[in-house]
Design an enzyme around this catalytic site. Sequence first.
Site, PDB file in Angstrom:
ATOM      1  N   CYS A 184      42.279  82.264  83.856  1.00 19.45           N
ATOM      2  CA  CYS A 184      40.855  82.112  84.106  1.00 19.45           C
ATOM      3  C   CYS A 184      40.635  81.306  85.391  1.00 19.45           C
ATOM      4  CB  CYS A 184      40.184  81.421  82.924  1.00 19.45           C
ATOM      5  SG  CYS A 184      41.108  80.005  82.329  1.00 19.45           S
ATOM      6  N   LYS A 217      41.700  82.650  64.854  1.00 19.36           N
ATOM      7  CA  LYS A 217      42.091  84.036  65.036  1.00 19.36           C
ATOM      8  C   LYS A 217      42.768  84.147  66.395  1.00 19.36           C
ATOM      9  CE  LYS A 217      40.472  87.731  67.001  1.00 19.36           C
ATOM     10  NZ  LYS A 217      41.761  88.199  67.570  1.00 19.36           N
ATOM     11  N   GLU A 264      36.281  89.810  88.165  1.00 17.12           N
ATOM     12  CA  GLU A 264      37.525  89.167  87.775  1.00 17.12           C
ATOM     13  C   GLU A 264      38.590  90.247  87.625  1.00 17.12           C
ATOM     14  OE1 GLU A 264      37.683  87.279  83.864  1.00 17.12           O
ATOM     15  OE2 GLU A 264      38.630  85.539  84.784  1.00 17.12           O
ATOM     16  N   GLU A 288      35.075  79.207  76.853  1.00 18.81           N
ATOM     17  CA  GLU A 288      35.850  79.100  78.091  1.00 18.81           C
ATOM     18  C   GLU A 288      36.039  80.525  78.548  1.00 18.81           C
ATOM     19  OE1 GLU A 288      36.839  74.847  78.125  1.00 18.81           O
ATOM     20  OE2 GLU A 288      36.914  76.430  79.623  1.00 18.81           O
TER      21      GLU A 288
END
Lengths: 493, 500
Positions: free
Chosen positions: A295, A185, A392, A261
């Site tokens: 990331c 997906k 973040e 991840e």
Amino acid sequence: MVSTSSFPERASFPIFINNEWHESKSGKKFATYNPSTLEKICEVEEGDKPDVDKAVEAAQAAFQRGSPWRRLDALSRGRLLHQLADLVERDRAVLATLETMDSGKPFLHAFFIDLEGCIKTLRYFAGWADKIQGRTIPTDDNVVCFTRHEPVGVCGAITPWNFPLLMLVWKLAPALCCGNTVVVKPAEQTPLTALYLGSLIKEVGFPPGVVNIVPGFGPTAGAAISSHPQISKIAFTGSTEVGKLVKEASSQSNLKRVTLELGGKNPCIVCADADLDLAVECAHQGVFFNQGQCCTAASRVFVEEQVYADFVRRSVEYAKKRPVGDPFDVRTEQGPQIDQKQFNKILDLIDSGKEEGAKLECGGSAMEDRGLFIKPTVFSEVTDTMRIAREEIFGPVQPILKFKSIEEVIKRANSLEYGLTAAVFTKNLDKALKLASALEAGTVWINCYNALYAQAPFGGFKMSGNGRELGEYALTEYTEVKTVTIKLDDKNP
Amino acid sequence: MSSSQPDIPAPLTNLKFQYTKIFINNEWHDSVSGKKFPVFNPATEEKLCEVEEGDKEDVNKAVAAARQAFQLGSPWRTMDASERGRLLYKLADLVERDRLILATMESMNGGKLFSNAYLMDLGGCLKTLRYCAGWADKIQGRTIPSDGNFFTYTRHEPVGVCGQILPWNFPLLMFLWKIAPALSCGNTVVVKPAEQTPLSALHVATLIKEAGFPPGVVNIVPGYGPTAGAAISSHMDIDKVAFTGSTEVGKLIKEAAGKSNLKRVTLELGGKSPFIVFADADLETALEVTHQALFYHQGQCCVAASRLFVEESIYDEFVRRSVERAKKYVLGNPLTPGVSQGPQIDKEQYEKILDLIESGKKEGAKLECGGGPWGNKGYFIQPTVFSNVSDEMRIAKEEIFGPVQQIMKFKSLDDVIKRANNTTYGLSAGIFTKDLDKAITVSAALQSGTVWVNCYSVVSPQCPFGGFKMSGNGREMGEYGFHEYTEVKTVTVKISQKNS
């Protein structure tokens, strides 16, 4: 197959199952947009649970004992991956164009970095296919014991929007190399390159059902994958928040194996003895690359006291020069943020920086009235408790913090629940090795940044993830070990 | 060997032998001495061409080039490992492009059936190159938890300049078995092909250049064993020698390596491989497989199953049907469709085989069929079967390397294992049984580098291959083969404090 000029108005990208193109069961479609122009590119069939079910059925059938895929020589699986790499290379410009339109990343980055990574990763894992070896084992007793390293089964892959094709290849390559079948997906913001890859997978000759691609949304198609009882393993790249949901759903359903991840708040430690030019440049690219949407973003730059002022000054110079604009313009280094939601979140965090007392050195707002472009922003005098030092951001915002001693910076770098990457700039051997060993991060870069290679494992400590992608280590995640023990009448040691 | 073959093209009829010189630094050189040597077609005894004859001086030149290409900082040493792999893949694609040329050449020069050359030899070549290409960027050292405040790791470095001496039975395949792992690990090579069959390696030299390997990485010096071969084994600046050939010459090479500079040695030598057929075997399959296991490529295989042990209760039937099978050959020019057996490689082999056949007759084995030469041109020998062979006969002890099958009787399992192991060879062995326990126990008991159960000659680049005892030292292919082309360096760095 795809023209780089504007898409026909009513064309819609279908779902890919069994090497065929399908409409969604519900009949629904969703739009995908160009974040640079804010225009709709085209519509895409919207997959939901029934479509995922169909895809899983196909993937299961392709995985049956005796199927073409299961009976194929491992070397031939490798050949197919290698040939897929060749086709990606052939269609590199098309894929890079699609990726830029769909994600807003500069075209040259898509072409030279994303596509390069895809091709190399496919070729790397192609080479592993017939080198996945079990063991024969000297156990006690009168038995013969060996292990088979079998494929896990049907693997679900949920991929992000920041490196859409590359993150997909990071999952597909090891999964297929080990003999699994896959249901993908892609992120709803960026489904196009995944679907194009579907056409190449068919062209290369992977048997039907080996790879299936179901575009759709997280809470529907994504959730259907995480909780599907016939999916044996799921790999997810995205936010820590959603990663937790995926792992929870996996436990609640069938204990499918999980690799994640997730996010990072990656420390970049610049020691006084560093090559300062190198450190400034690496830290700059480290945080601003891909519009800050990595990331691995170097979003906590710790600079040793003695060189702090100099470092800030030079970093601001770099940030002010960073060309922001149309991703198809060859001069552009920074395109738009992916969507309104991310854009709002970044501006909110920038505001918090101002409010909480960080010093705004440059940038600090959107580029213009319309569009999703944000000015490259640098904050200095940042302290550990500020939101910009803890959360973040995923945007073009560089927080620079000061440190005095190595022991202190190690503690501060390790103080968050993230642990994806870390970087160290120093010329001193012992300092480099000490920091490399002390930092709680899955990857530590010394005198470099974003040095990612298909051969080297990548993944997070703590809440930045579970498991590793790339390198030989990735194979473990896509392999299920079976121990076979045969009792003998008579043993010869 | 599959009985139903895919369609293959016809061999080329006008093959030109363009590449007949010494290959050094991606260039063609004449021999320093000016000498050339002839290369023949063993089916017709006709000379195909002349090739520059390399000797010590040419080997010296080649080694100098290989050493230069191996210097720190050279293009080859600084190349990404993945790029080394890319070059090997590229070479595979080029070999595939020139498949018909190379298969025709192997057939004409090596006496090989064209269909085997095209499908088996060339098929194996492509798989070998692609397998080894995949390893290049996966050769990994370790970081090691040593005692004390140290950071310790290993580098898996290339060994250096590797000398490689090739046989004539699978000229191109053995060439690639040697260079592919060597190059994958980052070595440079100096290759001496067999004097009978230098042509296919020389053609591939042009592909190596075309693929983009830097100059000096691969060098090829055609010539003879006692001159060029000996120069390699005793060269003071060659770091490793790999040899495939007879045990007799293998010993000389290891001796020379010891006498010179202790270069690392790997050897793939002869065999006298046992094939044990139990009474519970699938008989139809066993008959065909044991037959091919001996007669493939005119018996010129190091793995030839030249001691066929058949369990007493099925012995007579097995002999009768093996003889029937051996009579079904059409001998002739191996390029011609319909021919099923080609010539032996040269006069020396031909005479040796006929001598061993005579010894079989003299020492009292029963000659069931064949037993002599065939035709009036070319080195052809009739497919020959001996039964009632006993273990002390020369045909039961010496490697024949020809189309001569020995069928022996056995009673008990323990006994046949002893007899099978009663040889200084130990390359391969075969077993036919349906019984699980017997299969596992007997394979464990045989002193043999490869044991095939209910099959034979199944060779695949993923699997290590090599000999126990005097059939060789070391392994080729598989992950294991790569250890032979790697030199391990341990690096230990003092640090102020180690943490686990």
